[in-house]
Design a protein around this motif. Structure first.
Motif, PDB file in Angstrom:
ATOM      1  N   THR A  19       0.839  -1.194   0.000  1.00 53.89           N
ATOM      2  CA  THR A  19       0.000   0.000   0.000  1.00 53.89           C
ATOM      3  C   THR A  19       0.876   1.247   0.000  1.00 53.89           C
ATOM      4  OG1 THR A  19      -1.727   1.186   1.194  1.00 53.89           O
ATOM      5  CG2 THR A  19      -0.176  -0.061   2.523  1.00 53.89           C
ATOM      6  N   ARG A  21       0.135   3.870   1.882  1.00 56.02           N
ATOM      7  CA  ARG A  21      -0.317   4.586   3.076  1.00 56.02           C
ATOM      8  C   ARG A  21       0.769   4.549   4.125  1.00 56.02           C
ATOM      9  NH1 ARG A  21      -4.563   7.459   1.502  1.00 56.02           N
ATOM     10  NH2 ARG A  21      -5.809   7.211   3.331  1.00 56.02           N
ATOM     11  N   GLY A  22       0.725   5.455   5.065  1.00 55.30           N
ATOM     12  CA  GLY A  22       1.733   5.511   6.113  1.00 55.30           C
ATOM     13  C   GLY A  22       1.115   5.688   7.485  1.00 55.30           C
ATOM     14  N   ALA A  23       1.968   5.933   8.458  1.00 59.66           N
ATOM     15  CA  ALA A  23       1.518   6.098   9.839  1.00 59.66           C
ATOM     16  C   ALA A  23       2.432   7.076  10.558  1.00 59.66           C
ATOM     17  CB  ALA A  23       1.518   4.761  10.559  1.00 59.66           C
ATOM     18  N   SER A  25       3.476   7.717  14.617  1.00 61.52           N
ATOM     19  CA  SER A  25       3.314   7.228  15.983  1.00 61.52           C
ATOM     20  C   SER A  25       4.444   7.771  16.845  1.00 61.52           C
ATOM     21  CB  SER A  25       3.302   5.703  16.012  1.00 61.52           C
ATOM     22  OG  SER A  25       4.529   5.199  15.532  1.00 61.52           O
ATOM     23  N   SER A  63      -0.804   6.608  17.983  1.00 61.03           N
ATOM     24  CA  SER A  63      -0.528   6.066  16.656  1.00 61.03           C
ATOM     25  C   SER A  63      -1.680   6.407  15.732  1.00 61.03           C
ATOM     26  CB  SER A  63      -0.331   4.556  16.719  1.00 61.03           C
ATOM     27  OG  SER A  63      -0.043   4.049  15.431  1.00 61.03           O
ATOM     28  N   ALA A  64      -1.361   6.973  14.585  1.00 59.56           N
ATOM     29  CA  ALA A  64      -2.347   7.258  13.541  1.00 59.56           C
ATOM     30  C   ALA A  64      -1.917   6.492  12.300  1.00 59.56           C
ATOM     31  CB  ALA A  64      -2.415   8.752  13.256  1.00 59.56           C
ATOM     32  N   SER A  65      -2.768   5.596  11.834  1.00 56.11           N
ATOM     33  CA  SER A  65      -2.424   4.784  10.668  1.00 56.11           C
ATOM     34  C   SER A  65      -3.282   5.179   9.476  1.00 56.11           C
ATOM     35  CB  SER A  65      -2.587   3.305  10.988  1.00 56.11           C
ATOM     36  OG  SER A  65      -3.917   3.043  11.375  1.00 56.11           O
ATOM     37  N   ASP A  66      -2.995   4.566   8.337  1.00 54.22           N
ATOM     38  CA  ASP A  66      -3.740   4.775   7.099  1.00 54.22           C
ATOM     39  C   ASP A  66      -3.708   6.239   6.663  1.00 54.22           C
ATOM     40  OD1 ASP A  66      -5.137   3.722   4.926  1.00 54.22           O
ATOM     41  OD2 ASP A  66      -7.072   4.274   5.802  1.00 54.22           O
ATOM     42  N   LEU A  67      -2.525   6.851   6.742  1.00 55.18           N
ATOM     43  CA  LEU A  67      -2.348   8.247   6.342  1.00 55.18           C
ATOM     44  C   LEU A  67      -1.771   8.328   4.933  1.00 55.18           C
ATOM     45  CD1 LEU A  67      -0.713   9.632   9.600  1.00 55.18           C
ATOM     46  CD2 LEU A  67      -3.071   9.954   8.850  1.00 55.18           C
TER      47      LEU A  67
END
Length: 83
Positions: A19, A21-23, A25, A63-67
């Motif tokens: 993918t 997408r990044g994260a 954290s 943590s913030a994912s799906d960025l």
């Protein structure tokens, strides 16, 4: 022959899992390196101004994912700390 098929199937699964997408954290700590639980972490997409707010865990982690892979501004606020 069975091993070849299994390896091919696993390769196909791996390709589907890739993918773009990044994260973001990290752990919020104060100047004495003590963790800060319950802090509000605001992550803002610099291009769209889309905002994602998180609250740090008891260990100060967030943590913030799906960025999307773009530039973000990260701000932290907590009671007793100045901005």
């Amino acid at each position: 022959m069975n091993r070849y098929v299994a390896m091919l199937a696993l390769s196909a699964v791996s390709l589907c899992a890739q993918t773009n997408r990044g994260a973001i954290s990290g752990t919020v700590s104060d100047q004495t390196q003590a963790v800060v639980p319950g802090a509000t972490v605001t992550i803002t997409n610099a291009g769209t101004n889309e905002v994602r707010k998180l609250t740090t865990s008891q260990s100060g982690a967030y943590s913030a994912s799906d960025l999307e892979p773009v530039v973000y501004k990260v701000e932290v606020e907590a009671a007793g700390f100045s901005k």
